[in-house]
Design an enzyme around this catalytic site. Structure first.
Site, PDB file in Angstrom:
ATOM      1  N   ASP A 179       0.962  -1.193  -0.010  1.00 55.27           N
ATOM      2  CA  ASP A 179       0.164  -0.255  -0.156  1.00 55.27           C
ATOM      3  C   ASP A 179       0.897   1.429   0.063  1.00 55.27           C
ATOM      4  OD1 ASP A 179      -2.881   0.768   0.518  1.00 55.27           O
ATOM      5  OD2 ASP A 179      -1.889   1.960   1.586  1.00 55.27           O
ATOM      6  N   ASN A 221      -2.051  13.133  -3.309  1.00 50.49           N
ATOM      7  CA  ASN A 221      -3.254  13.402  -4.305  1.00 50.49           C
ATOM      8  C   ASN A 221      -3.700  15.008  -3.769  1.00 50.49           C
ATOM      9  OD1 ASN A 221      -3.617  11.483  -6.081  1.00 50.49           O
ATOM     10  ND2 ASN A 221      -5.057  10.253  -4.771  1.00 50.49           N
ATOM     11  N   ASP A 277      -2.035   9.528 -10.191  1.00 47.63           N
ATOM     12  CA  ASP A 277      -2.206   8.641 -11.227  1.00 47.63           C
ATOM     13  C   ASP A 277      -0.814   8.162 -11.635  1.00 47.63           C
ATOM     14  OD1 ASP A 277      -4.806   8.390 -10.946  1.00 47.63           O
ATOM     15  OD2 ASP A 277      -5.199   9.630 -12.845  1.00 47.63           O
ATOM     16  N   GLU A 337      -4.905   2.588  -3.910  1.00 47.48           N
ATOM     17  CA  GLU A 337      -3.594   2.348  -3.831  1.00 47.48           C
ATOM     18  C   GLU A 337      -2.725   1.193  -3.303  1.00 47.48           C
ATOM     19  OE1 GLU A 337      -5.580   4.496  -2.059  1.00 47.48           O
ATOM     20  OE2 GLU A 337      -4.653   4.860  -0.069  1.00 47.48           O
TER      21      GLU A 337
END
Lengths: 315, 113
Positions: free
Chosen positions: A179, A187, A196, A221
């Site tokens: 993770d 973000n 992304d 993620e």
């Protein structure tokens, strides 16, 4: 790389017909096509070979002694192992109702005996083309659009398969759950397009390992990597390499951004209770959770309280 | 060999006799013809219609592919005549005629011509 779209090897064409002269004729007439021709002399042999050899296309005679072609077709269509094979009927009967019945049962085409050679080749090629597209589509449906990795649906299916293989052959299998750390913050700070980019890069790292490893996007993620025939020690080393790779990655943003990820590793032998893919996922997830608890950017093995892999400089 | 009148008739040659990729299997097919003939005659004289029909059916499917279109068509006529005879459940001259012309055609099959 174990994740790219695979190009099938020479496609296989299985001929099911109880007349040997027909087999001989087809082998000669199709010898210059890029296909491997398999011959079954009876319906039951044909059904068995279809399951075992996974041909792309079957040429199926309608009138056979033991079992007619319609019956063979409906058996092929009800068996999950064979239902996607493209079936072309071959028949000396010009009967329209036979053709209709065959097509309704799921045949893709119909070729009359005696064969017109040019037509025969064209119809076989067309069926192979369609089959190729079909398999590509099927595979696309199992690939995650953003990362290019296998998606979760494939992950679950494949893990189940690898776990049964491991049990059957008494071999190890490991699972690595991973993770990205504080991904929401990335973000928020740099925007979703950059998020992304991070996902894409992580996907590249995870799939650039050993060819036998199967990297999947588990969701958001989170990633899962299946490591067939690999014990937990070796799996931890693989995880550590991935951890170091993402940590040392430079990013096209201002400041010295360091992206890190946490890893949980488990092998089938270490799971609690009876071995299963659910247990393996649960244990790898538990190890991942502990990696987060221990400050992130590290690799944790399930069931090993003390042994942590070293942390990176910032961790 | 009891080929009767057929011996004197024109030999029938495969349309693919000169096709290099076909030559070998055409020869094989032709070499098998005497056995098929023997089997057909035996089945016919012992009243084994099912066997005759099976051979006719196979010939119908294969002969054309080997370049013997005429044989294939004759086999198709025999198969159809036998099917009609079956439905009528009476011995039919129709089937006998079809059998005889099929057999005499087969007897004329030759590799080289």
């Amino acid at each position: 790389m174990g994740n790219g779209v695979f190009e099938p090897a020479t496609p296989k064409l299985l001929v099911i017909d109880d007349s040997e002269p027909i087999h001989r004729l087809l082998r000669v007439r199709l010898q210059h096509e890029r296909i491997e021709i398999l011959s079954a002399q009876s319906a039951s042999e044909g059904l068995r070979m279809a399951r075992e050899m996974h041909p792309e296309v079957v040429l199926l005679d309608i009138e056979m002694d033991e079992m007619d072609g319609f019956e063979v077709l409906s058996r092929l269509k009800t068996d999950p192992e064979t239902q996607q094979i493209a079936v072309i009927f071959i028949s000396a009967t010009g009967d329209t109702m036979d053709r209709v019945r065959g097509l309704d049962l799921g045949a893709v085409d119909f070729i009359s005996k005696p064969f017109e050679v040019v037509e025969l080749r064209a119809r076989v090629r067309s069926a192979l083309r369609m089959q190729h597209l079909f398999r590509m589509l099927e595979q696309k449906a199992q690939i995650d659009g953003l990362s290019g990795l296998w998606n979760r649906r494939y992950f679950e299916q494949r893990l189940q398969q690898e776990v049964s293989e491991a049990i059957r052959h008494k071999q190890p299998v490991s699972l690595l759950m991973c993770d990205l750390d504080r991904f929401k913050r990335i973000n928020d700070q740099y925007g979703h397009p950059f998020g992304d980019t991070v996902i894409e890069r992580m996907a590249q790292i995870l799939s650039s390992g050993r060819t036998s490893d199967i990297a999947c996007r588990y969701g958001g993620e989170e990633f899962g990597v299946i490591l067939p025939n690999t014990g937990v020690a070796e799996a931890s080393e693989v995880a550590e390499r991935h951890r170091a790779a993402i940590e040392s990655q430079a990013w096209p943003v201002s400041g010295d951004l360091v992206v890190t990820a946490s890893f949980g590793v488990c092998d089938l032998e270490s799971v609690q209770g009876p071995p299963s893919q659910e247990a393996l996922v649960a244990c790898a997830d538990a190890a991942l959770y502990r990696a987060k608890e221990r400050g992130r950017n590290c690799v944790q093995r399930f069931g090993r309280e003390a042994a942590t892999q070293r942390k990176g400089p910032g961790g | 060999m009891d080929n009767g009148a057929a011996m004197t008739a024109d030999p029938i040659r495969s349309r693919f006799a000169d096709d290099p990729e076909m030559r070998e299997i055409v020869a094989f097919f032709v070499a098998e013809v005497p056995n098929r003939l023997h089997e057909l005659r035996q089945a016919w004289s012992s009243g084994d219609r099912v066997r005759v029909r099976t051979i006719a059916h196979q010939m119908k499917g294969a002969a054309g592919g080997y370049g013997f279109g005429e044989i294939g068509e004759s086999a198709a006529r025999l198969e159809a005549a036998l099917a009609r005879a079956d439905r009528a459940s009476t011995p039919s001259n129709d089937a006998r005629g079809a059998f005889e012309s099929f057999v005499s055609l087969l007897a004329r099959v030759t590799e080289a011509g």
